[in-house]
Design a protein around this motif. Sequence first.
Motif, PDB file in Angstrom:
ATOM      1  N   ILE A 157       9.090 -15.051  -2.442  1.00 21.43           N
ATOM      2  CA  ILE A 157      10.274 -14.234  -2.728  1.00 21.43           C
ATOM      3  C   ILE A 157       9.971 -13.406  -3.977  1.00 21.43           C
ATOM      4  N   ASN A 158      10.346 -12.136  -3.909  1.00 21.19           N
ATOM      5  CA  ASN A 158      10.113 -11.167  -4.991  1.00 21.19           C
ATOM      6  C   ASN A 158       8.697 -10.606  -5.031  1.00 21.19           C
ATOM      7  N   SER A 159       7.827 -10.951  -4.080  1.00 24.89           N
ATOM      8  CA  SER A 159       6.603 -10.134  -4.002  1.00 24.89           C
ATOM      9  C   SER A 159       6.990  -8.844  -3.289  1.00 24.89           C
ATOM     10  N   TYR A 160       6.119  -7.863  -3.426  1.00 22.56           N
ATOM     11  CA  TYR A 160       6.386  -6.568  -2.789  1.00 22.56           C
ATOM     12  C   TYR A 160       5.297  -6.274  -1.784  1.00 22.56           C
ATOM     13  N   ILE A 161       5.676  -5.537  -0.743  1.00 23.66           N
ATOM     14  CA  ILE A 161       4.715  -5.154   0.291  1.00 23.66           C
ATOM     15  C   ILE A 161       4.655  -3.633   0.317  1.00 23.66           C
ATOM     16  N   VAL A 162       3.428  -3.098   0.320  1.00 25.25           N
ATOM     17  CA  VAL A 162       3.266  -1.656   0.541  1.00 25.25           C
ATOM     18  C   VAL A 162       2.849  -1.470   1.997  1.00 25.25           C
ATOM     19  N   PHE A 163       3.538  -0.602   2.696  1.00 18.00           N
ATOM     20  CA  PHE A 163       3.122  -0.184   4.048  1.00 18.00           C
ATOM     21  C   PHE A 163       2.483   1.194   3.892  1.00 18.00           C
ATOM     22  N   TYR A 164       1.264   1.340   4.384  1.00 16.33           N
ATOM     23  CA  TYR A 164       0.549   2.622   4.270  1.00 16.33           C
ATOM     24  C   TYR A 164       0.672   3.437   5.560  1.00 16.33           C
ATOM     25  N   ASN A 165       0.393   4.722   5.427  1.00 18.52           N
ATOM     26  CA  ASN A 165       0.295   5.649   6.572  1.00 18.52           C
ATOM     27  C   ASN A 165       1.591   5.739   7.391  1.00 18.52           C
ATOM     28  N   VAL A 166       2.716   5.717   6.699  1.00 11.75           N
ATOM     29  CA  VAL A 166       3.993   5.688   7.426  1.00 11.75           C
ATOM     30  C   VAL A 166       4.664   7.071   7.509  1.00 11.75           C
TER      31      VAL A 166
ATOM     32  N   TYR B 125      -1.356  13.905  11.834  1.00 14.41           N
ATOM     33  CA  TYR B 125      -2.511  13.938  10.937  1.00 14.41           C
ATOM     34  C   TYR B 125      -2.127  14.491   9.556  1.00 14.41           C
ATOM     35  N   ILE B 126      -1.202  15.436   9.569  1.00 18.48           N
ATOM     36  CA  ILE B 126      -0.843  16.064   8.288  1.00 18.48           C
ATOM     37  C   ILE B 126       0.029  15.137   7.429  1.00 18.48           C
ATOM     38  N   THR B 127       0.938  14.398   8.061  1.00 19.74           N
ATOM     39  CA  THR B 127       1.889  13.645   7.221  1.00 19.74           C
ATOM     40  C   THR B 127       1.653  12.139   7.121  1.00 19.74           C
ATOM     41  N   ALA B 128       0.999  11.534   8.125  1.00 17.94           N
ATOM     42  CA  ALA B 128       0.990  10.054   8.165  1.00 17.94           C
ATOM     43  C   ALA B 128       0.478   9.433   6.872  1.00 17.94           C
ATOM     44  N   GLU B 129      -0.702   9.878   6.427  1.00 17.42           N
ATOM     45  CA  GLU B 129      -1.298   9.228   5.253  1.00 17.42           C
ATOM     46  C   GLU B 129      -0.662   9.673   3.942  1.00 17.42           C
ATOM     47  N   SER B 130       0.244  10.640   4.036  1.00 17.06           N
ATOM     48  CA  SER B 130       0.848  11.155   2.801  1.00 17.06           C
ATOM     49  C   SER B 130       1.995  10.272   2.326  1.00 17.06           C
ATOM     50  N   MET B 131       2.299   9.216   3.067  1.00 18.50           N
ATOM     51  CA  MET B 131       3.518   8.486   2.722  1.00 18.50           C
ATOM     52  C   MET B 131       3.333   6.972   2.807  1.00 18.50           C
ATOM     53  N   ILE B 132       3.922   6.276   1.840  1.00 19.76           N
ATOM     54  CA  ILE B 132       3.945   4.814   1.878  1.00 19.76           C
ATOM     55  C   ILE B 132       5.397   4.342   1.863  1.00 19.76           C
ATOM     56  N   MET B 133       5.592   3.094   2.247  1.00 22.44           N
ATOM     57  CA  MET B 133       6.924   2.502   2.087  1.00 22.44           C
ATOM     58  C   MET B 133       6.783   1.230   1.266  1.00 22.44           C
ATOM     59  N   LEU B 134       7.627   1.087   0.258  1.00 24.50           N
ATOM     60  CA  LEU B 134       7.632  -0.122  -0.575  1.00 24.50           C
ATOM     61  C   LEU B 134       8.793  -1.014  -0.129  1.00 24.50           C
ATOM     62  N   SER B 135       8.492  -2.282   0.022  1.00 29.95           N
ATOM     63  CA  SER B 135       9.520  -3.205   0.501  1.00 29.95           C
ATOM     64  C   SER B 135       9.383  -4.529  -0.236  1.00 29.95           C
ATOM     65  N   LYS B 136      10.490  -5.243  -0.353  1.00 32.06           N
ATOM     66  CA  LYS B 136      10.473  -6.487  -1.126  1.00 32.06           C
ATOM     67  C   LYS B 136      10.614  -7.702  -0.202  1.00 32.06           C
TER      68      LYS B 136
ATOM     69  N   PRO C  72      -1.134  -0.358   7.939  1.00 32.88           N
ATOM     70  CA  PRO C  72      -1.803  -1.256   6.984  1.00 32.88           C
ATOM     71  C   PRO C  72      -0.818  -1.715   5.911  1.00 32.88           C
ATOM     72  N   GLN C  73      -0.905  -2.999   5.573  1.00 30.98           N
ATOM     73  CA  GLN C  73       0.032  -3.519   4.559  1.00 30.98           C
ATOM     74  C   GLN C  73      -0.740  -4.193   3.437  1.00 30.98           C
ATOM     75  N   GLU C  74      -0.066  -4.358   2.329  1.00 29.65           N
ATOM     76  CA  GLU C  74      -0.702  -4.997   1.183  1.00 29.65           C
ATOM     77  C   GLU C  74       0.366  -5.692   0.343  1.00 29.65           C
ATOM     78  N   VAL C  75       0.032  -6.888  -0.130  1.00 33.57           N
ATOM     79  CA  VAL C  75       0.978  -7.605  -1.006  1.00 33.57           C
ATOM     80  C   VAL C  75       0.709  -7.176  -2.437  1.00 33.57           C
ATOM     81  N   ILE C  76       1.751  -6.822  -3.162  1.00 32.68           N
ATOM     82  CA  ILE C  76       1.547  -6.477  -4.573  1.00 32.68           C
ATOM     83  C   ILE C  76       2.536  -7.213  -5.467  1.00 32.68           C
ATOM     84  N   ARG C  77       2.213  -7.252  -6.735  1.00 31.38           N
ATOM     85  CA  ARG C  77       3.040  -7.865  -7.770  1.00 31.38           C
ATOM     86  C   ARG C  77       3.269  -9.359  -7.539  1.00 31.38           C
ATOM     87  N   TYR C  78       2.242 -10.025  -7.126  1.00 26.23           N
ATOM     88  CA  TYR C  78       2.338 -11.469  -6.930  1.00 26.23           C
ATOM     89  C   TYR C  78       0.911 -11.966  -6.899  1.00 26.23           C
TER      90      TYR C  78
END
Length: 436
Positions: free
Chosen positions: A378-387, A293-304, A337-343
């Motif tokens: 290709i070259n869009s980015y994905i944000v992974f939340y709550n990681v 509970y303390i750390t999960a939502e504090s972090m995202i991962m960015l991936s291409k 949860p994931q999200e497409v960004i920069r595209y």
Amino acid sequence: MGDKLKSQIEYSENINRFLSTLEIDELIRRYSTPLYVIDENTLHRKVKELRDAYSSFKGKTEIAYSIKANFNPSIIVALMKDDIMFDLTAIEELYFYQRCKGDLKRIIYTTVAEEYEEYLHVLKNGVERVVISSYNGLLNLIDAARTIDVKPKTLIRINPEVGVKASIKASYRDGKFGVPLYTNTADNAMHILEHIIREENLQFDGFHFHLGSQITDPTCFINALAKLDQFITKAKDTYDIKVNTLDIGGGTPIFYGETVPTPSTIASSMIDKLNNMSYRHGITNLIVESGRYITAESMIMLSKVVNVKEYNNDKFAILDAGYHLLLDAALLKQQYPQEVIRYDKGKSNKNIHLAGRLCDTYDIFPKSKISKLDDVDINSYIVFYNVGAYSIVFNMPFHCQTKPAVVMKDSNGNLRLVRKEQKIEDLFMEEGGELL
Ligand SMILES: Cc1ncc(COP(=O)(O)O)c(C=O)c1O
């Protein structure tokens, strides 16, 4: 593009977007991907939410951070500002904590191995509160405490053997963790209690249980407390004991894809029982442990997205990440949860699938109900939340993959590197290259 992203986020309450599009662009430019980013403010907010949830407990409530969930030194240091306790499980965790200049009086030490040398090390280093989980463990703790003549506060980890609805269950009949309340063997709570009370070098402090992680129904807490309450009442008939501390373990869930109870829902379901037990048994300290509970939502991962392939109805996006970075996506089918960004291509008429770069069947990322998977290329980015919990700690070099960098957004809004990207040469040497 920025506005589009903003509007997507505003519709989903359960993802924690702490970076602006500009900041994301800057981070990708500086550190490339995959990249983890931690938000310090979220860490403090989560501690406060847990504390507030148990504020109607009549004694003192302590929140203890289980550092197994994420032992990044900058997270440990950030959480020290909240004046919380730390739940440690191994002498290697103690090493991290000491290197972060943690206060040894704020540790609750709960090991599964319970070796004599381990206890000796822990006590020599000044840990004052220990949780016992077996009869052999108790004998080892006694030996260690006598050897250096200290008197640690000692709790008994019970296995209440209650049914638990959770992603990971830690309480079940004849389980690995803790001791049952009653058995015909030495490994039962009553027998261990009797020994602790008789031992000069131990101070009996109370009881601990940990029921599981990502607990989705608080009934298990109520059932565990009812069993413990009966047990304490019975023990007090025979022994003159005072139970100072009750540690109800971790398990507070966070949102991945399913609605879960909030800390205050969980706390309010048991607060009357806790206060009643506190009144009747003299319990003055409540410890609520939490990692996820303390750390999960504090972090995202960015991936291409590094490759795509299209079939009649489906489109696969191959990422520069994989389950070597988010193991629970494969192990527990965890829906980050994931999200497409920069595209900016809008909705796709195909089913979008996110797949990792590993040559492994399980390297597909399950989608959360609130994932925003517009079209990708290709070259869009994905944000992974709550990681932030139990993912980064499982980073592994499968396929000779190196660990990505970690950045922290601190409470002043500054972005700071808190873990360097591992270099392939370092991995090669660590794996035995230096011995060639
Ligand atoms: C003894 C103990 N306490 C607390 C926790 C933390 O659990 P969570 O991260 O679900 O809060 C764990 C996790 O395994 C644990 O074993």
